[in-house]
Design an enzyme around this catalytic site. Structure first.
Site, PDB file in Angstrom:
ATOM      1  N   LYS A   1      -3.170   3.030   0.748  1.00  0.00           N
ATOM      2  CA  LYS A   1      -3.620   1.982  -0.315  1.00  0.00           C
ATOM      3  C   LYS A   1      -5.302   2.000   0.162  1.00  0.00           C
ATOM      4  O   LYS A   1      -5.485   1.576   1.238  1.00  0.00           O
ATOM      5  CB  LYS A   1      -3.094   0.645  -0.047  1.00  0.00           C
ATOM      6  CG  LYS A   1      -3.553  -0.250  -0.846  1.00  0.00           C
ATOM      7  CD  LYS A   1      -2.913  -1.594  -0.910  1.00  0.00           C
ATOM      8  CE  LYS A   1      -3.087  -2.737  -1.859  1.00  0.00           C
ATOM      9  NZ  LYS A   1      -4.726  -3.092  -1.776  1.00  0.00           N
TER      10      LYS A   1
ATOM     11  N   CYS B   1       0.170 -35.916  -0.998  1.00  0.00           N
ATOM     12  CA  CYS B   1      -0.211 -37.048  -1.385  1.00  0.00           C
ATOM     13  C   CYS B   1       0.525 -37.204  -2.583  1.00  0.00           C
ATOM     14  O   CYS B   1       0.366 -36.357  -3.535  1.00  0.00           O
ATOM     15  CB  CYS B   1      -1.699 -36.924  -1.668  1.00  0.00           C
ATOM     16  SG  CYS B   1      -2.190 -38.347  -3.065  1.00  0.00           S
TER      17      CYS B   1
ATOM     18  N   ASP C   1     -20.396  21.758  -8.223  1.00  0.00           N
ATOM     19  CA  ASP C   1     -21.065  20.464  -7.419  1.00  0.00           C
ATOM     20  C   ASP C   1     -21.898  21.305  -6.365  1.00  0.00           C
ATOM     21  O   ASP C   1     -22.907  20.668  -5.961  1.00  0.00           O
ATOM     22  CB  ASP C   1     -19.930  19.882  -6.933  1.00  0.00           C
ATOM     23  CG  ASP C   1     -19.207  18.931  -8.040  1.00  0.00           C
ATOM     24  OD1 ASP C   1     -19.904  19.033  -9.061  1.00  0.00           O
ATOM     25  OD2 ASP C   1     -18.478  18.122  -7.777  1.00  0.00           O
TER      26      ASP C   1
HETATM   27  P1  AMP Z   1      -4.447  -5.820  -4.532  1.00  0.00           P
HETATM   28  O1  AMP Z   1      -5.908  -5.936  -5.074  1.00  0.00           O
HETATM   29  O2  AMP Z   1      -4.549  -6.176  -3.169  1.00  0.00           O
HETATM   30  O3  AMP Z   1      -3.372  -6.684  -5.592  1.00  0.00           O
HETATM   31  O4  AMP Z   1      -3.829  -4.444  -4.667  1.00  0.00           O
HETATM   32  C1  AMP Z   1      -3.836  -3.816  -5.716  1.00  0.00           C
HETATM   33  C2  AMP Z   1      -4.978  -2.530  -5.759  1.00  0.00           C
HETATM   34  O5  AMP Z   1      -4.523  -1.701  -4.968  1.00  0.00           O
HETATM   35  C3  AMP Z   1      -4.737  -1.960  -7.073  1.00  0.00           C
HETATM   36  O6  AMP Z   1      -5.424  -2.663  -8.384  1.00  0.00           O
HETATM   37  C4  AMP Z   1      -5.572  -0.826  -6.616  1.00  0.00           C
HETATM   38  O7  AMP Z   1      -6.952  -1.042  -7.102  1.00  0.00           O
HETATM   39  C5  AMP Z   1      -5.338  -0.524  -5.269  1.00  0.00           C
HETATM   40  N1  AMP Z   1      -4.872   0.655  -4.741  1.00  0.00           N
HETATM   41  C6  AMP Z   1      -5.340   1.378  -3.768  1.00  0.00           C
HETATM   42  N2  AMP Z   1      -4.739   2.443  -3.530  1.00  0.00           N
HETATM   43  C7  AMP Z   1      -3.633   2.625  -4.326  1.00  0.00           C
HETATM   44  C8  AMP Z   1      -2.671   3.440  -4.921  1.00  0.00           C
HETATM   45  N3  AMP Z   1      -2.611   4.513  -3.981  1.00  0.00           N
HETATM   46  N4  AMP Z   1      -1.892   3.176  -5.973  1.00  0.00           N
HETATM   47  C9  AMP Z   1      -2.052   2.134  -6.443  1.00  0.00           C
HETATM   48  N5  AMP Z   1      -2.935   1.165  -6.169  1.00  0.00           N
HETATM   49  C10 AMP Z   1      -3.605   1.316  -5.123  1.00  0.00           C
END
Ligand code: AMP
Length: 680
Positions: free
Chosen positions: A119, A427, A34
């Site tokens: 995340k 409702c 790369d």
């Molecule tokens: P949500 O879309 O808010 O339900 O969150 C789930 C999504 O978080 C998963 O589908 C992944 O795309 C994302 N994600 C990001 N980081 C991670 C991680 N370390 N492990 C698993 N999912 C992750």
């Protein structure tokens, strides 16, 4: 240097980089590092900048080395790409860990490893490697079926087209997140609301050249299918991913107790701004892959993972007016219409006020200056009012006592579980004729998790509705779309696209069909339970419509379904007692091709058998035993009847009444040991 020599030098480099591109993109066989590739590219770009007469169609500014892709092909994921359940507090995490421990029946002193990973707030993608070569790249799509975006994914430089190191499984699916770093986003922030949108938009470009222009990156964290793996835990897998040439997060830790988990959460949240990409929380996973396998999945997410969201972003705005929206289930939700405000990169102009009690508690009024907050995908909400900024003439908000759509007197139902009145005003829609509810039902029917009709989103439905084109779900299939030619914004192409997606949606699974009807208390999870029980749409319809003829047999049948309780049965009864609903469902059954449910497992001695469990079990939790039996094709029931095939009795406090009943009805009784032998 004279002109000809410069040209020669330039074209040599162009030829060289195109050889590398060919090896990389077309032959899946990179022949340069790369680093060296990027150096060469910079040299070419510098030459072009300095000598304006240099031009080539093959310049890296104009090519990615392969053909532009057509429309994306849809491909079913071998293992669904699900979402994650969310946690917002320490209690939620404690709950999650408790449920996991109970499911796995772990001793209190067993130290279970939890891996915590940032995340990444991007777009998930899946990469299939066969004999170490990248063969296919898919988007998440609807979780069941993804789009073939291999060419676009191949433009991302840190996705290896060939796994480095010699040891890898013959067949493996690696999952991760495509993202744009905060630094790179600065250069394109005028075009997109936030890095996530930018990543999503460019990843789905039909033309990979356009994808290539956006500096996308990939971080790996997940495992789809794999043939013979050498790693036993998620942390070992992450180490392996690094060896294969993937970028993985550096801020990953393994913990065994909630104290450390929370310390890490606070630390990472404080450091959030220092991380090179957007992070919206922490994902906790049970580290042991064997435990993950045993825990399996619930409807939309794995049982072995949870996302602990970071606290939200806040903003201040003024309430222009308070509107009451009527939802699909009749719930009246007050919504604050706000002066548009930018909260964490997203423009917010609506925020929920939840319900009447909340409005009274916060004393929210029209004209108030309020703090709003937004957390992930959750609807923005008003959290407090700045009373000091309130004008003297402001009046208390009076919650309506009639539905703003059909003028029926609204109600607050009595909740027999909490023994209190519900906070939600509804409702009652006694005749299933409230126009607001009907419209919301149409939106639900066409939505992603139901019929998934692309191009028939909420705004289009609003438009069709106000033009009286559709009223009931079946109208969608009987609509002459050519009428749209008279409508603003509808061209031949968009009409054809909508026709195609409506046609495509006609073939539908039974789960989606049941869910699409929008029956109160029948969400995705219960739709699944009903599907597994009834197997065909005819069975489902026949039984549910007979709930009202007061034949105890039909009621017994529903009551025996594990997971279906009084509120679901009452709701089904009410729904199917309405003539118009019966017309809707029978018309839909005629118009659609609703697929029968096929048990995913191969034929086993338990296929189709009605099994009931009682008592606690020694080695495995009851939940795990149920899930194992279901995977082997059995149906779990919660009441004994003549039809029950077998009662499985655990050694800990079984219900004697159930055992006696089984004996009386000649239902086979098995004890834990015998049962374990069968399922093993
Ligand atoms: P949500 O879309 O808010 O339900 O969150 C789930 C999504 O978080 C998963 O589908 C992944 O795309 C994302 N994600 C990001 N980081 C991670 C991680 N370390 N492990 C698993 N999912 C992750």
């Amino acid at each position: 240097m004279e002109k000809e020599k410069i040209k020669d030098l330039y074209f040599d480099k162009i030829v060289e980089i195109n050889d590398y591109n060919k090896a990389y993109y077309n032959q899946d066989n990179p022949i340069i590092s790369d680093y060296k590739y990027d150096r060469l590219k910079i040299e070419i770009l510098n030459l072009e900048k300095k000598y304006k007469f240099l031009k080539s169609k093959l310049s890296p500014t104009k090519t990615v080395g392969y053909k532009v892709s057509g429309k994306f092909k849809k491909i079913k994921h071998k293992i669904p790409m699900l979402s994650l359940s969310n946690a917002f507090s320490e209690n939620d995490i404690v709950d999650f860990l408790k449920k996991v421990r109970n499911f796995l029946k772990l001793n209190n002193d067993y130290k279970m490893d939890i891996i915590a990973e940032p995340k990444v707030d991007g777009i998930s993608a899946s990469l299939h490697y066969v004999n170490g070569q990248l063969k296919l790249g898919l988007s998440r799509g609807d979780g069941i079926t993804g789009e073939d975006i291999t060419l676009n994914l191949k433009t991302i430089r840190n996705i290896p087209v060939r796994l480095k190191s010699l040891k890898f499984p013959e067949n493996i699916e690696i999952r991760g997140e495509v993202y744009i770093s905060k630094k790179d986003f600065k250069n394109i922030s005028n075009k997109f609301a936030n890095p996530r949108n930018a990543a999503g938009g460019s990843l789905r470009q039909k033309d990979p050249l356009k994808t290539k222009k956006i500096p996308l990156q990939f971080i790996a964290y997940g495992l789809g299918f794999v043939k013979e793996k050498s790693f036993k835990t998620q942390s070992e897998y992450l180490e392996q991913l690094k060896k294969w040439g993937f970028k993985v997060s550096q801020r990953v830790n393994v913990f065994t107790n909630i104290k450390d988990i929370m310390k890490n959460y606070i630390k990472l949240e404080n450091k959030r701004s220092e991380i090179e990409y957007d992070v919206d929380g922490i994902v906790y996973k049970i580290n042991d892959l064997n435990f993950q396998k045993r825990l399996g999945y619930i409807s939309n997410s794995p049982r072995w993972a949870i996302a602990h969201k970071f606290s939200s972003t806040k903003g201040i705005s003024k309430i222009l007016k308070i509107e009451i929206q009527v939802g699909r289930t009749g719930a009246l939700t007050p919504v604050a219409k706000l002066q548009p405000v930018n909260v964490g990169g997203v423009i917010i102009s609506n925020a929920t006020l939840h319900n009447e009690d909340e409005i009274i508690r916060k004393d929210v009024r029209k004209g108030d200056v309020v703090t709003i907050q937004r957390a992930g995908d959750v609807i923005p909400q008003v959290i407090s009012v700045d009373i000091s900024k309130r004008s003297s003439g402001s009046k208390k908000f009076i919650f309506p006592y009639k539905c703003p759509s059909c003028y029926s007197k609204v109600v607050k139902e009595f909740n027999s579980n909490t023994k209190k009145k519900d906070a939600i005003t509804r409702c009652p829609d006694p005749n299933y004729s409230c126009q607001a509810i009907l419209k919301e039902k149409l939106k639900h029917f066409a939505s992603k998790d139901a019929l998934n009709i692309e191009g028939l989103g909420k705004k289009v439905i609003d438009n069709f509705w106000s033009n009286k084109l559709i009223k009931y779900p079946y109208d969608i299939f009987n609509l002459d779309l050519n009428i749209l030619k008279k409508f603003d914004g509808w061209g031949e192409k968009s009409i054809i696209n909508l026709k195609n997606s409506i046609n495509k949606s006609k073939k539908i699974s039974l789960v989606r069909f049941i869910f699409s009807l929008g029956i109160r208390h029948i969400g995705q999870e219960n739709a699944k339970v009903l599907t597994k029980h009834f197997l065909s749409v005819q069975q489902f319809f026949e039984t549910c419509r007979k709930l009202n003829i007061n034949d105890q047999n039909y009621l017994d049948e529903l009551q025996s379904i594990d997971g279906i309780g009084t509120s679901q049965i009452d709701s089904l009864k009410k729904f199917f007692s309405n003539k118009q609903n019966l017309i809707v469902v029978s018309n839909l059954i005629n118009l659609l091709d609703v697929e029968n449910y096929k048990s995913p497992s191969k034929k086993t001695p338990l296929s189709g058998k009605l099994i009931m469990f009682t008592g606690g079990f020694e080695h495995k939790s009851r939940s795990e035993l149920k899930s194992l039996a279901e995977n082997l094709g059995a149906k779990i029931v919660s009441n004994i009847s003549k039809k029950t095939n077998c009662l499985i009795v655990g050694s800990q406090k079984p219900t004697i009444k159930k055992i006696n009943e089984a004996k009386k009805l000649n239902v086979k009784i098995l004890y834990e040991k015998d049962w374990n032998k069968i399922i093993n």
